[in-house]
Enzyme design. Structure first.
Site, PDB file in Angstrom:
ATOM      1  N   SER A 169      18.039  21.431  20.715  1.00 44.07           N
ATOM      2  CA  SER A 169      17.569  20.060  20.476  1.00 44.07           C
ATOM      3  C   SER A 169      16.832  19.467  21.668  1.00 44.07           C
ATOM      4  O   SER A 169      16.416  18.315  21.624  1.00 44.07           O
ATOM      5  CB  SER A 169      18.763  19.174  20.122  1.00 44.07           C
ATOM      6  OG  SER A 169      19.609  19.015  21.243  1.00 44.07           O
ATOM      7  N   THR A 184      19.636  15.623  21.266  1.00 38.94           N
ATOM      8  CA  THR A 184      18.863  15.019  22.345  1.00 38.94           C
ATOM      9  C   THR A 184      19.837  14.949  23.483  1.00 38.94           C
ATOM     10  O   THR A 184      21.041  14.976  23.250  1.00 38.94           O
ATOM     11  CB  THR A 184      18.474  13.573  21.940  1.00 38.94           C
ATOM     12  OG1 THR A 184      17.503  13.606  20.914  1.00 38.94           O
ATOM     13  CG2 THR A 184      17.962  12.726  23.091  1.00 38.94           C
ATOM     14  N   THR A 202      14.244  15.211  24.701  1.00 40.51           N
ATOM     15  CA  THR A 202      14.532  15.811  23.388  1.00 40.51           C
ATOM     16  C   THR A 202      13.365  16.633  22.860  1.00 40.51           C
ATOM     17  O   THR A 202      12.217  16.415  23.265  1.00 40.51           O
ATOM     18  CB  THR A 202      14.812  14.683  22.360  1.00 40.51           C
ATOM     19  OG1 THR A 202      15.263  15.243  21.136  1.00 40.51           O
ATOM     20  CG2 THR A 202      13.589  13.857  22.073  1.00 40.51           C
ATOM     21  N   ARG A 234       4.813  13.469  15.293  1.00 43.72           N
ATOM     22  CA  ARG A 234       5.861  12.452  15.126  1.00 43.72           C
ATOM     23  C   ARG A 234       6.523  12.186  16.488  1.00 43.72           C
ATOM     24  O   ARG A 234       6.873  13.101  17.213  1.00 43.72           O
ATOM     25  CB  ARG A 234       6.905  12.954  14.135  1.00 43.72           C
ATOM     26  CG  ARG A 234       8.098  11.987  13.911  1.00 43.72           C
ATOM     27  CD  ARG A 234       9.277  12.327  14.775  1.00 43.72           C
ATOM     28  NE  ARG A 234      10.461  11.524  14.470  1.00 43.72           N
ATOM     29  CZ  ARG A 234      11.581  11.553  15.187  1.00 43.72           C
ATOM     30  NH1 ARG A 234      11.678  12.339  16.239  1.00 43.72           N
ATOM     31  NH2 ARG A 234      12.616  10.790  14.871  1.00 43.72           N
ATOM     32  N   VAL A 235       6.654  10.931  16.817  1.00 44.89           N
ATOM     33  CA  VAL A 235       7.328  10.547  18.057  1.00 44.89           C
ATOM     34  C   VAL A 235       8.569   9.759  17.673  1.00 44.89           C
ATOM     35  O   VAL A 235       8.499   8.846  16.850  1.00 44.89           O
ATOM     36  CB  VAL A 235       6.386   9.698  18.937  1.00 44.89           C
ATOM     37  CG1 VAL A 235       7.130   9.135  20.130  1.00 44.89           C
ATOM     38  CG2 VAL A 235       5.193  10.526  19.389  1.00 44.89           C
ATOM     39  N   GLY A 236       9.699  10.120  18.247  1.00 48.16           N
ATOM     40  CA  GLY A 236      10.943   9.409  17.947  1.00 48.16           C
ATOM     41  C   GLY A 236      11.179   8.273  18.920  1.00 48.16           C
ATOM     42  O   GLY A 236      10.255   7.753  19.562  1.00 48.16           O
ATOM     43  N   ASP A 237      12.439   7.904  19.043  1.00 45.90           N
ATOM     44  CA  ASP A 237      12.811   6.799  19.932  1.00 45.90           C
ATOM     45  C   ASP A 237      12.912   7.221  21.394  1.00 45.90           C
ATOM     46  O   ASP A 237      12.772   6.397  22.299  1.00 45.90           O
ATOM     47  CB  ASP A 237      14.163   6.230  19.497  1.00 45.90           C
ATOM     48  CG  ASP A 237      15.271   7.288  19.518  1.00 45.90           C
ATOM     49  OD1 ASP A 237      14.990   8.461  19.152  1.00 45.90           O
ATOM     50  OD2 ASP A 237      16.408   6.965  19.896  1.00 45.90           O
ATOM     51  N   THR A 270      21.178   8.823  20.904  1.00 41.56           N
ATOM     52  CA  THR A 270      20.773  10.034  20.189  1.00 41.56           C
ATOM     53  C   THR A 270      20.993   9.768  18.701  1.00 41.56           C
ATOM     54  O   THR A 270      21.773   8.884  18.334  1.00 41.56           O
ATOM     55  CB  THR A 270      21.612  11.258  20.614  1.00 41.56           C
ATOM     56  OG1 THR A 270      22.981  10.998  20.334  1.00 41.56           O
ATOM     57  CG2 THR A 270      21.464  11.569  22.088  1.00 41.56           C
ATOM     58  N   GLY A 271      20.321  10.556  17.876  1.00 39.43           N
ATOM     59  CA  GLY A 271      20.452  10.363  16.431  1.00 39.43           C
ATOM     60  C   GLY A 271      19.096  10.018  15.840  1.00 39.43           C
ATOM     61  O   GLY A 271      18.072  10.200  16.496  1.00 39.43           O
ATOM     62  N   GLY A 328      15.955   8.601  15.278  1.00 41.47           N
ATOM     63  CA  GLY A 328      15.240   7.718  16.190  1.00 41.47           C
ATOM     64  C   GLY A 328      14.565   6.539  15.528  1.00 41.47           C
ATOM     65  O   GLY A 328      14.398   5.481  16.149  1.00 41.47           O
TER      66      GLY A 328
HETATM   67  N1  ASP Z   1      16.650  10.558  18.618  1.00 40.51           N
HETATM   68  C1  ASP Z   1      15.937  11.800  18.467  1.00 40.51           C
HETATM   69  C2  ASP Z   1      14.659  11.561  17.717  1.00 40.51           C
HETATM   70  O1  ASP Z   1      14.666  10.776  16.784  1.00 40.51           O
HETATM   71  C3  ASP Z   1      16.675  12.870  17.762  1.00 40.51           C
HETATM   72  C4  ASP Z   1      18.129  13.002  18.039  1.00 40.51           C
HETATM   73  O2  ASP Z   1      18.674  12.440  18.962  1.00 40.51           O
HETATM   74  O3  ASP Z   1      18.811  13.717  17.301  1.00 40.51           O
HETATM   75  O4  ASP Z   1      13.695  12.212  18.016  1.00 40.51           O
END
Ligand code: ASP
Length: 349
Positions: free
Chosen positions: A81, A200, A218, A228-231, A251-252, A254
């Site tokens: 990850s 992450t 991450t 794609r860009v996450g948080d 994490t999780g 985003g």
């Molecule tokens: N937060 C991360 C994202 O959305 C992924 C993750 O933490 O599982 O890219």
């Protein structure tokens, strides 16, 4: 055999160059202070908090210590990850997101959708220190990393490629990709396909002077749409700190944090007097309240469809974590020893 030897030699050279660039962006250590340091991280960050606390005890800057800590996981091919060995996007290309914040200077930097660099968090620190910007993306981020001597690496390990290929081959029975007979597919590969891989590493560090630093790094959601860009690389979403208040990261899924500026909210909750535990729980409640307005994020019972976790430390040295549903873990080093703790969930199921 020859290929393996080449790969080993290549990896050895790259690892040395990567370490050099890690050191290049760091500040000179100062004499250690007399406060007890704290480091908190996501569940995959036990080695990260150990490293970070070891360094701040020697007087290293809290952000530099956090970056060195997460670099262990960025370079670990077994963690799918983060960094090297991270699962790729739907085209089979690994794209990384990372951000850093530095308490004493209230500086921040980040990179998004960067390819071929093993330590994106160290590149994010370079963005903070050696540019007037906060965020560089894609090709521009890679060129900036190259300019600062970061070596290029193929981030897609054989194992991550095999997992991606199996996903690709089993995705749509009507397309032209055919999976191999099931006995040829290792059980753990199937496991990755059956659940969407998230993960992450976040690490927040309070040093021996009471200064804060934090980082989130991450490979993002597995099989994401390219670009794609996450948080994680968005300051305020995947991490935030204020040296006078505290530091937080997540994490999780985003998108929930992008829509709620969640890490900023955790720190703002601490600013108005909440303990880290309550600051995190209030943020989870906010996410739950806003997310269920979107039918794609709402279960039939009215709760959210996704998991998200937070890790927070206050300037005073209190720390806590929390998550939407049970199952999340946090790595903590309280200055004496490191351990993994269960995160408190907002909802039991
Ligand atoms: N937060 C991360 C994202 O959305 C992924 C993750 O933490 O599982 O890219």
């Amino acid at each position: 055999m020859r290929r393996t030897m080449h790969r080993r030699r290549f990896m050895g050279t790259t690892a040395a160059a990567s370490l050099a660039t890690l050191a290049a962006g760091a500040a000179d250590p100062r004499p250690a202070g007399d406060r007890k340091p704290i480091a908190v991280s996501s569940g995959n960050g036990l080695r990260a908090v150990e490293k970070a606390v070891e360094l701040v005890k020697k007087g290293f800057d809290p952000l530099d210590a956090a970056i060195e800590g997460v670099a262990i996981v960025e370079a670990d091919p077994r963690d799918h990850s983060v960094g090297f060995g991270g699962l790729p996007n739907e085209d089979g290309v690994v794209e990384l997101d990372a951000a850093v914040m530095h308490g004493p200077s209230h500086g921040g930097g980040s990179v998004a959708s960067i390819r071929n660099v093993m330590h994106p968090a160290a590149v994010a620190r370079m963005v903070m220190k050696r540019s007037r910007h906060c965020l560089l993306v894609g090709e521009g981020a890679l060129r900036f990393a190259r300019a600062h001597g970061f070596p290029e690496v193929d981030l897609l390990t054989d194992e991550a490629r095999a997992i991606w290929l199996h996903w690709k081959e089993t995705r749509d029975p009507k397309d032209d990709w055919l999976p191999p007979p099931s006995k040829e597919v290792a059980a753990h590969v199937d496991e990755y396909i059956n659940k969407r891989v998230t993960g992450t590493i976040h690490c927040s560090v309070l040093d021996t002077h009471g200064d804060l630093g934090c980082v989130t790094t991450t490979s993002g959601l597995s099989w994401k749409i390219p670009g794609r860009v996450g948080d994680s690389p968005i300051l305020g979403a995947g991490l935030f700190l204020d040296n006078e208040v505290g530091s937080a990261g997540s994490t999780g899924v985003g998108e929930a944090n992008l829509l709620n500026c969640s890490s900023f909210l955790v720190v703002e909750n601490m600013r108005r007097g909440l303990a880290p535990k309550d600051a995190v729980m209030e943020t989870l409640k906010r996410i739950a309240q806003t997310s269920v307005r979107d039918p794609r994020r709402r279960r039939d019972d009215g709760k959210t469809t996704f998991q998200v976790s937070f890790y927070a430390v206050s300037r005073k040295g209190e720390f806590a974590g929390g998550c939407m549903y049970p199952g999340g873990k946090m790595a903590v080093h309280d200055g004496d020893s490191a351990r993994l703790v269960e995160l408190d969930p907002l909802f039991e199921k």
